[in-house]
Motif scaffolding. Sequence first.
Motif, PDB file in Angstrom:
ATOM      1  N   THR A 169       1.307  20.407 -21.489  1.00  0.00           N
ATOM      2  CA  THR A 169       0.075  20.496 -20.718  1.00  0.00           C
ATOM      3  C   THR A 169      -0.242  21.961 -20.409  1.00  0.00           C
ATOM      4  O   THR A 169       0.477  22.864 -20.821  1.00  0.00           O
ATOM      5  CB  THR A 169       0.142  19.659 -19.428  1.00  0.00           C
ATOM      6  OG1 THR A 169      -1.162  19.549 -18.864  1.00  0.00           O
ATOM      7  CG2 THR A 169       1.082  20.272 -18.401  1.00  0.00           C
ATOM      8  N   TYR A 170      -1.315  22.169 -19.682  1.00  0.00           N
ATOM      9  CA  TYR A 170      -1.835  23.514 -19.415  1.00  0.00           C
ATOM     10  C   TYR A 170      -2.402  23.513 -18.001  1.00  0.00           C
ATOM     11  O   TYR A 170      -3.481  22.967 -17.754  1.00  0.00           O
ATOM     12  CB  TYR A 170      -2.902  23.834 -20.463  1.00  0.00           C
ATOM     13  CG  TYR A 170      -3.582  25.177 -20.364  1.00  0.00           C
ATOM     14  CD1 TYR A 170      -2.940  26.300 -19.863  1.00  0.00           C
ATOM     15  CD2 TYR A 170      -4.897  25.329 -20.807  1.00  0.00           C
ATOM     16  CE1 TYR A 170      -3.576  27.525 -19.796  1.00  0.00           C
ATOM     17  CE2 TYR A 170      -5.548  26.554 -20.758  1.00  0.00           C
ATOM     18  CZ  TYR A 170      -4.874  27.646 -20.242  1.00  0.00           C
ATOM     19  OH  TYR A 170      -5.515  28.869 -20.180  1.00  0.00           O
ATOM     20  N   PRO A 171      -1.685  24.083 -17.029  1.00  0.00           N
ATOM     21  CA  PRO A 171      -2.097  23.996 -15.621  1.00  0.00           C
ATOM     22  C   PRO A 171      -3.509  24.491 -15.340  1.00  0.00           C
ATOM     23  O   PRO A 171      -4.190  23.951 -14.469  1.00  0.00           O
ATOM     24  CB  PRO A 171      -1.063  24.870 -14.902  1.00  0.00           C
ATOM     25  CG  PRO A 171       0.135  24.836 -15.782  1.00  0.00           C
ATOM     26  CD  PRO A 171      -0.397  24.779 -17.186  1.00  0.00           C
ATOM     27  N   ALA A 172      -3.977  25.510 -16.071  1.00  0.00           N
ATOM     28  CA  ALA A 172      -5.310  26.059 -15.788  1.00  0.00           C
ATOM     29  C   ALA A 172      -6.393  25.001 -15.925  1.00  0.00           C
ATOM     30  O   ALA A 172      -7.358  24.977 -15.159  1.00  0.00           O
ATOM     31  CB  ALA A 172      -5.598  27.239 -16.709  1.00  0.00           C
ATOM     32  N   VAL A 173      -6.249  24.110 -16.906  1.00  0.00           N
ATOM     33  CA  VAL A 173      -7.233  23.044 -17.086  1.00  0.00           C
ATOM     34  C   VAL A 173      -7.080  22.007 -15.975  1.00  0.00           C
ATOM     35  O   VAL A 173      -8.070  21.526 -15.413  1.00  0.00           O
ATOM     36  CB  VAL A 173      -7.086  22.384 -18.468  1.00  0.00           C
ATOM     37  CG1 VAL A 173      -8.124  21.279 -18.645  1.00  0.00           C
ATOM     38  CG2 VAL A 173      -7.228  23.426 -19.570  1.00  0.00           C
ATOM     39  N   ALA A 174      -5.845  21.663 -15.650  1.00  0.00           N
ATOM     40  CA  ALA A 174      -5.608  20.679 -14.598  1.00  0.00           C
ATOM     41  C   ALA A 174      -6.208  21.131 -13.273  1.00  0.00           C
ATOM     42  O   ALA A 174      -6.806  20.343 -12.542  1.00  0.00           O
ATOM     43  CB  ALA A 174      -4.108  20.436 -14.450  1.00  0.00           C
ATOM     44  N   LEU A 175      -6.071  22.408 -12.967  1.00  0.00           N
ATOM     45  CA  LEU A 175      -6.554  22.921 -11.697  1.00  0.00           C
ATOM     46  C   LEU A 175      -8.070  23.081 -11.665  1.00  0.00           C
ATOM     47  O   LEU A 175      -8.653  23.308 -10.606  1.00  0.00           O
ATOM     48  CB  LEU A 175      -5.873  24.256 -11.380  1.00  0.00           C
ATOM     49  CG  LEU A 175      -4.367  24.148 -11.130  1.00  0.00           C
ATOM     50  CD1 LEU A 175      -3.730  25.516 -11.008  1.00  0.00           C
ATOM     51  CD2 LEU A 175      -4.099  23.324  -9.877  1.00  0.00           C
ATOM     52  N   LYS A 176      -8.717  22.943 -12.820  1.00  0.00           N
ATOM     53  CA  LYS A 176     -10.184  22.968 -12.894  1.00  0.00           C
ATOM     54  C   LYS A 176     -10.779  21.590 -12.644  1.00  0.00           C
ATOM     55  O   LYS A 176     -11.938  21.448 -12.254  1.00  0.00           O
ATOM     56  CB  LYS A 176     -10.620  23.456 -14.278  1.00  0.00           C
ATOM     57  CG  LYS A 176     -10.769  24.969 -14.398  1.00  0.00           C
ATOM     58  CD  LYS A 176     -12.192  25.372 -14.014  1.00  0.00           C
ATOM     59  CE  LYS A 176     -12.481  26.805 -14.441  1.00  0.00           C
ATOM     60  NZ  LYS A 176     -13.861  27.182 -14.122  1.00  0.00           N
ATOM     61  N   ASN A 177      -9.980  20.558 -12.908  1.00  0.00           N
ATOM     62  CA  ASN A 177     -10.459  19.191 -12.768  1.00  0.00           C
ATOM     63  C   ASN A 177     -10.478  18.804 -11.286  1.00  0.00           C
ATOM     64  O   ASN A 177      -9.496  18.991 -10.574  1.00  0.00           O
ATOM     65  CB  ASN A 177      -9.555  18.242 -13.557  1.00  0.00           C
ATOM     66  CG  ASN A 177      -9.903  16.796 -13.341  1.00  0.00           C
ATOM     67  OD1 ASN A 177      -9.410  16.192 -12.398  1.00  0.00           O
ATOM     68  ND2 ASN A 177     -10.735  16.244 -14.190  1.00  0.00           N
ATOM     69  N   ALA A 178     -11.592  18.275 -10.817  1.00  0.00           N
ATOM     70  CA  ALA A 178     -11.758  18.020  -9.389  1.00  0.00           C
ATOM     71  C   ALA A 178     -10.710  17.066  -8.832  1.00  0.00           C
ATOM     72  O   ALA A 178     -10.097  17.330  -7.797  1.00  0.00           O
ATOM     73  CB  ALA A 178     -13.163  17.480  -9.120  1.00  0.00           C
ATOM     74  N   GLY A 179     -10.479  15.943  -9.514  1.00  0.00           N
ATOM     75  CA  GLY A 179      -9.515  14.965  -9.017  1.00  0.00           C
ATOM     76  C   GLY A 179      -8.110  15.508  -8.995  1.00  0.00           C
ATOM     77  O   GLY A 179      -7.373  15.370  -8.009  1.00  0.00           O
ATOM     78  N   CYS A 180      -7.726  16.148 -10.082  1.00  0.00           N
ATOM     79  CA  CYS A 180      -6.382  16.708 -10.172  1.00  0.00           C
ATOM     80  C   CYS A 180      -6.204  17.848  -9.174  1.00  0.00           C
ATOM     81  O   CYS A 180      -5.167  17.977  -8.521  1.00  0.00           O
ATOM     82  CB  CYS A 180      -6.121  17.206 -11.597  1.00  0.00           C
ATOM     83  SG  CYS A 180      -4.432  17.773 -11.874  1.00  0.00           S
ATOM     84  N   SER A 181      -7.233  18.667  -9.024  1.00  0.00           N
ATOM     85  CA  SER A 181      -7.162  19.801  -8.116  1.00  0.00           C
ATOM     86  C   SER A 181      -6.995  19.348  -6.668  1.00  0.00           C
ATOM     87  O   SER A 181      -6.206  19.920  -5.913  1.00  0.00           O
ATOM     88  CB  SER A 181      -8.420  20.659  -8.255  1.00  0.00           C
ATOM     89  OG  SER A 181      -8.375  21.761  -7.397  1.00  0.00           O
ATOM     90  N   ALA A 182      -7.722  18.291  -6.283  1.00  0.00           N
ATOM     91  CA  ALA A 182      -7.619  17.797  -4.911  1.00  0.00           C
ATOM     92  C   ALA A 182      -6.224  17.248  -4.633  1.00  0.00           C
ATOM     93  O   ALA A 182      -5.622  17.522  -3.593  1.00  0.00           O
ATOM     94  CB  ALA A 182      -8.675  16.722  -4.662  1.00  0.00           C
ATOM     95  N   ARG A 183      -5.704  16.487  -5.581  1.00  0.00           N
ATOM     96  CA  ARG A 183      -4.370  15.921  -5.409  1.00  0.00           C
ATOM     97  C   ARG A 183      -3.322  17.031  -5.362  1.00  0.00           C
ATOM     98  O   ARG A 183      -2.390  17.019  -4.566  1.00  0.00           O
ATOM     99  CB  ARG A 183      -4.071  14.951  -6.555  1.00  0.00           C
ATOM    100  CG  ARG A 183      -2.819  14.103  -6.341  1.00  0.00           C
ATOM    101  CD  ARG A 183      -2.603  13.179  -7.525  1.00  0.00           C
ATOM    102  NE  ARG A 183      -3.668  12.222  -7.692  1.00  0.00           N
ATOM    103  CZ  ARG A 183      -3.704  11.035  -7.109  1.00  0.00           C
ATOM    104  NH1 ARG A 183      -2.736  10.685  -6.277  1.00  0.00           N
ATOM    105  NH2 ARG A 183      -4.688  10.195  -7.332  1.00  0.00           N
ATOM    106  N   HIS A 184      -3.494  18.023  -6.256  1.00  0.00           N
ATOM    107  CA  HIS A 184      -2.582  19.159  -6.289  1.00  0.00           C
ATOM    108  C   HIS A 184      -2.606  19.907  -4.956  1.00  0.00           C
ATOM    109  O   HIS A 184      -1.562  20.297  -4.426  1.00  0.00           O
ATOM    110  CB  HIS A 184      -2.968  20.107  -7.433  1.00  0.00           C
ATOM    111  CG  HIS A 184      -2.148  21.353  -7.519  1.00  0.00           C
ATOM    112  ND1 HIS A 184      -2.418  22.471  -6.750  1.00  0.00           N
ATOM    113  CD2 HIS A 184      -1.067  21.670  -8.268  1.00  0.00           C
ATOM    114  CE1 HIS A 184      -1.546  23.423  -7.031  1.00  0.00           C
ATOM    115  NE2 HIS A 184      -0.710  22.966  -7.943  1.00  0.00           N
ATOM    116  N   GLY A 185      -3.818  20.109  -4.392  1.00  0.00           N
ATOM    117  CA  GLY A 185      -3.933  20.826  -3.134  1.00  0.00           C
ATOM    118  C   GLY A 185      -3.211  20.120  -2.003  1.00  0.00           C
ATOM    119  O   GLY A 185      -2.520  20.758  -1.192  1.00  0.00           O
TER     120      GLY A 185
END
Length: 245
Positions: A169-185
């Motif tokens: 995977t590639y974290p930069a893309v994950a952190l751009k995605n709204a759903g993934c970013s919110a969960r990550h935060g």
Amino acid sequence: MRLFVGWDVGGWHCDRNRESRDALVVLTLGRDGQLTLAGKAWRGSLRSTLTSHKGFDLVRAMLRHCDVSLDGAEAIMIAIDAPLGWPRAMLDLANGGDLTDVSDRDFENPYTRRQTELDLIRQGFAPLSNVRDMIGSQSTKAMHFLRAADLAPQPRARWCAGSVTAIETYPAVALKNAGCSARHGQLMDALLSRQSITKPALTDVRDALACAVVAYSASEHPETVVEPPMGYPPLEGWIIVPGSA
């Protein structure tokens, strides 16, 4: 129990690199069905672990760094931030195969870019190349893990053995995605409240956590991640990322 592991890969000798090292984060599902942290986030060098263990024992030894003990009954998805394959045109060239046309544009060079990287570049991202950028060490380290853990390539850019599955995977893309970013935060806030993590460790741990969230998505909600297209080069692998918001 299902475990979702994120691994931000450092170089083979990252114990000599203060800025970038291996980082591991493990997530699981709580009794309420919510994603939660398991054990502790870990940052250091996995070199000796990778060279002294094999098979499932290697996975067990890696997660032991996070104070997560395995009994062998767990279903484990590992998302890895490092190239798990090399450009097919480059491998053909190195093995005496046919030459390949080279574009005037650097980001379209098939010797230095995998098809999955070309795909992400067209979407506006800037994935590093294990040929032209300084991540060959990380790539060979992650690929060593696949072999040492006896994970075999499967369709849809997965590597599997028993209850263990690995993806790239590639974290930069994950952190751009709204759903993934919110969960990550939310998880990052919970992690920081439990552990004292400061720079430069914070960047590695942040990326490992993003990888772990992608591991969860790919395992439990595969419809939310972008799968490799039909006909992709299997030996090159594919970067599994969340879909757009």
